[in-house]
Write an enzyme that holds these catalytic residues in place. Structure first.
Site, PDB file in Angstrom:
ATOM      1  N   LYS A  14       0.950  -1.113   0.228  1.00  0.00           N
ATOM      2  CA  LYS A  14       0.584  -0.033   0.285  1.00  0.00           C
ATOM      3  C   LYS A  14       1.357   0.927   0.057  1.00  0.00           C
ATOM      4  O   LYS A  14       0.544   2.434  -0.493  1.00  0.00           O
ATOM      5  CB  LYS A  14      -1.154  -0.220   0.855  1.00  0.00           C
ATOM      6  CG  LYS A  14      -0.676  -0.348   2.658  1.00  0.00           C
ATOM      7  CD  LYS A  14      -1.570   0.039   3.631  1.00  0.00           C
ATOM      8  CE  LYS A  14      -0.978   0.015   4.972  1.00  0.00           C
ATOM      9  NZ  LYS A  14       0.294  -0.845   5.352  1.00  0.00           N
ATOM     10  N   ARG A  89      -5.024   3.077  12.021  1.00  0.00           N
ATOM     11  CA  ARG A  89      -4.816   1.669  12.504  1.00  0.00           C
ATOM     12  C   ARG A  89      -6.044   0.203  13.643  1.00  0.00           C
ATOM     13  O   ARG A  89      -5.521  -0.541  13.773  1.00  0.00           O
ATOM     14  CB  ARG A  89      -3.476   0.711  12.638  1.00  0.00           C
ATOM     15  CG  ARG A  89      -2.225   1.141  11.548  1.00  0.00           C
ATOM     16  CD  ARG A  89      -1.080   0.854  12.269  1.00  0.00           C
ATOM     17  NE  ARG A  89      -0.330  -0.123  11.558  1.00  0.00           N
ATOM     18  CZ  ARG A  89       0.369   0.545  10.604  1.00  0.00           C
ATOM     19  NH1 ARG A  89       0.971   1.579  10.018  1.00  0.00           N
ATOM     20  NH2 ARG A  89       1.366  -0.026   9.644  1.00  0.00           N
ATOM     21  N   ARG A 123      12.833  -6.870   2.230  1.00  0.00           N
ATOM     22  CA  ARG A 123      12.465  -5.458   1.481  1.00  0.00           C
ATOM     23  C   ARG A 123      13.970  -4.770   2.766  1.00  0.00           C
ATOM     24  O   ARG A 123      14.510  -4.885   3.451  1.00  0.00           O
ATOM     25  CB  ARG A 123      11.226  -5.060   1.929  1.00  0.00           C
ATOM     26  CG  ARG A 123      10.982  -3.400   2.365  1.00  0.00           C
ATOM     27  CD  ARG A 123       9.391  -2.924   2.262  1.00  0.00           C
ATOM     28  NE  ARG A 123       9.384  -2.714   3.547  1.00  0.00           N
ATOM     29  CZ  ARG A 123       7.848  -2.774   4.391  1.00  0.00           C
ATOM     30  NH1 ARG A 123       7.557  -2.622   3.912  1.00  0.00           N
ATOM     31  NH2 ARG A 123       7.842  -3.033   5.570  1.00  0.00           N
ATOM     32  N   ARG A 156      14.806  -1.766   7.387  1.00  0.00           N
ATOM     33  CA  ARG A 156      14.837  -1.585   8.805  1.00  0.00           C
ATOM     34  C   ARG A 156      14.231  -2.859   9.967  1.00  0.00           C
ATOM     35  O   ARG A 156      14.045  -3.781   9.583  1.00  0.00           O
ATOM     36  CB  ARG A 156      12.299  -1.200   7.881  1.00  0.00           C
ATOM     37  CG  ARG A 156      12.805   0.243   7.488  1.00  0.00           C
ATOM     38  CD  ARG A 156      11.037  -0.113   7.084  1.00  0.00           C
ATOM     39  NE  ARG A 156       9.680  -0.681   7.892  1.00  0.00           N
ATOM     40  CZ  ARG A 156       8.401  -0.279   7.728  1.00  0.00           C
ATOM     41  NH1 ARG A 156       8.008   0.512   6.297  1.00  0.00           N
ATOM     42  NH2 ARG A 156       7.289  -0.372   8.689  1.00  0.00           N
ATOM     43  N   ARG A 167       4.086  -7.613  13.988  1.00  0.00           N
ATOM     44  CA  ARG A 167       2.965  -6.847  13.765  1.00  0.00           C
ATOM     45  C   ARG A 167       2.144  -7.163  12.516  1.00  0.00           C
ATOM     46  O   ARG A 167       1.066  -6.853  12.737  1.00  0.00           O
ATOM     47  CB  ARG A 167       3.989  -6.475  12.072  1.00  0.00           C
ATOM     48  CG  ARG A 167       4.803  -5.497  12.642  1.00  0.00           C
ATOM     49  CD  ARG A 167       5.833  -5.402  11.406  1.00  0.00           C
ATOM     50  NE  ARG A 167       5.804  -4.281  10.948  1.00  0.00           N
ATOM     51  CZ  ARG A 167       6.509  -4.225   9.177  1.00  0.00           C
ATOM     52  NH1 ARG A 167       7.456  -4.505   9.344  1.00  0.00           N
ATOM     53  NH2 ARG A 167       5.574  -3.036   8.357  1.00  0.00           N
TER      54      ARG A 167
HETATM   55  P1  AMP Z   1       4.119   1.595   8.791  1.00  0.00           P
HETATM   56  O1  AMP Z   1       5.318   1.761   7.958  1.00  0.00           O
HETATM   57  O2  AMP Z   1       2.866   2.272   8.240  1.00  0.00           O
HETATM   58  O3  AMP Z   1       4.690   0.066   8.603  1.00  0.00           O
HETATM   59  O4  AMP Z   1       4.164   1.389  10.033  1.00  0.00           O
HETATM   60  C1  AMP Z   1       5.563   1.300  11.253  1.00  0.00           C
HETATM   61  C2  AMP Z   1       5.542   1.010  12.340  1.00  0.00           C
HETATM   62  O5  AMP Z   1       4.942   2.863  13.209  1.00  0.00           O
HETATM   63  C3  AMP Z   1       4.558   0.573  13.464  1.00  0.00           C
HETATM   64  O6  AMP Z   1       4.456  -1.215  12.899  1.00  0.00           O
HETATM   65  C4  AMP Z   1       3.587   0.893  14.264  1.00  0.00           C
HETATM   66  O7  AMP Z   1       4.552   0.723  15.198  1.00  0.00           O
HETATM   67  C5  AMP Z   1       4.314   2.568  13.604  1.00  0.00           C
HETATM   68  N1  AMP Z   1       2.835   3.179  13.095  1.00  0.00           N
HETATM   69  C6  AMP Z   1       2.368   3.540  12.290  1.00  0.00           C
HETATM   70  N2  AMP Z   1       1.698   4.203  11.570  1.00  0.00           N
HETATM   71  C7  AMP Z   1       0.338   4.410  12.910  1.00  0.00           C
HETATM   72  C8  AMP Z   1      -0.770   4.207  13.440  1.00  0.00           C
HETATM   73  N3  AMP Z   1      -1.340   5.344  12.429  1.00  0.00           N
HETATM   74  N4  AMP Z   1      -1.053   4.101  15.246  1.00  0.00           N
HETATM   75  C9  AMP Z   1       0.352   3.091  15.330  1.00  0.00           C
HETATM   76  N5  AMP Z   1       1.356   3.378  15.188  1.00  0.00           N
HETATM   77  C10 AMP Z   1       2.097   3.441  13.686  1.00  0.00           C
END
Ligand code: AMP
Length: 211
Positions: A14, A89, A123, A156, A167
């Site tokens: 996404k 989320r 990744r 990452r 996750r």
């Molecule tokens: P992403 O890059 O979207 O996979 O986000 C990486 C990490 O950031 C997630 O595993 C969470 O720890 C944190 N994170 C990102 N967006 C949110 C959100 N809306 N609420 C809480 N934690 C978030």
């Protein structure tokens, strides 16, 4: 004006699709993950608090994420609309979002779990321009180096196998209930996320509401 939410499990693609659509339609790409990673890198108080949660693959507390989201939504580049990538989320975040802005559509990206894990663990990202590669499915021209700026690619911390399982569980327990929530509101459109980025981008276009 087009206000979109891209929903789906980690590794579904996404972020790639959000960046691409935002570029094409002059929308702001709002990735809460990117905003949080920038705060971690800059060692702001928010970043220091978020870091441990993120490394472990857990959600960052709602109040912290809502703060950075509100700030970002107020920026002038959101005037044509936005693609929200990684927010909301959980149901509490969906309620907080509804209090800030209406949404035109929620696109839910769908991919079998057995495909997600190798996508995440393979990744690699460029720390300079944030471009995303995959060791097998989208390798850079020179191994380990960004095509655009030559920077050394990194993994990452939360793409390590230890955090990936957490996750996916967090997604299933906290985020997946949003699918029924937005379906009940009549805003949900499902996108089959299998195939190449071009194939998925065509499905994204087909799923957008008509202007
Ligand atoms: P992403 O890059 O979207 O996979 O986000 C990486 C990490 O950031 C997630 O595993 C969470 O720890 C944190 N994170 C990102 N967006 C949110 C959100 N809306 N609420 C809480 N934690 C978030």
């Amino acid at each position: 004006m087009l206000r979109l939410v891209f929903l789906g499990p980690p590794g579904v693609g996404k972020g790639t699709q959000a960046a691409r659509l935002a570029r094409e339609l002059h929308l702001a790409h709002l990735s809460t993950g990117d905003l949080l990673r920038a705060a971690v890198a800059a060692k702001t108080p928010l970043g220091l608090e978020a870091d441990g949660h993120m490394r472990a693959g857990r959600l960052v507390p709602d109040a912290l994420v809502l703060g950075i989201l509100k700030e970002r939504l107020a920026a002038p580049d959101t005037r044509h609309g936005f693609v929200l990538d990684g927010y909301p989320r959980n149901l509490a975040q969906a309620a907080a979002l509804a209090a800030i802005t209406p949404l035109d559509a929620v696109l839910a990206f769908d991919l079998p779990r057995e495909v997600l894990v190798p996508r995440l663990t393979g990744r690699r990202v460029c720390p300079t321009d944030q471009s995303v590669y995959h060791v097998e499915f989208h390798p850079p021209k020179t191994p380990g180096r960004c095509d655009a700026d030559g920077a050394e690619l990194v993994q990452r911390p939360d793409d390590r196998p230890e955090a990936v399982g957490t996750r996916l569980t967090v997604y299933a327990e906290q985020t997946a209930p949003l699918l029924a929530h937005y379906a009940a509101e009549g805003r949900l459109r499902t996108v089959d996320a299998r195939g190449t980025p071009d194939e998925v981008a065509a499905r994204v276009r087909a799923a957008l509401p008509r202007a």
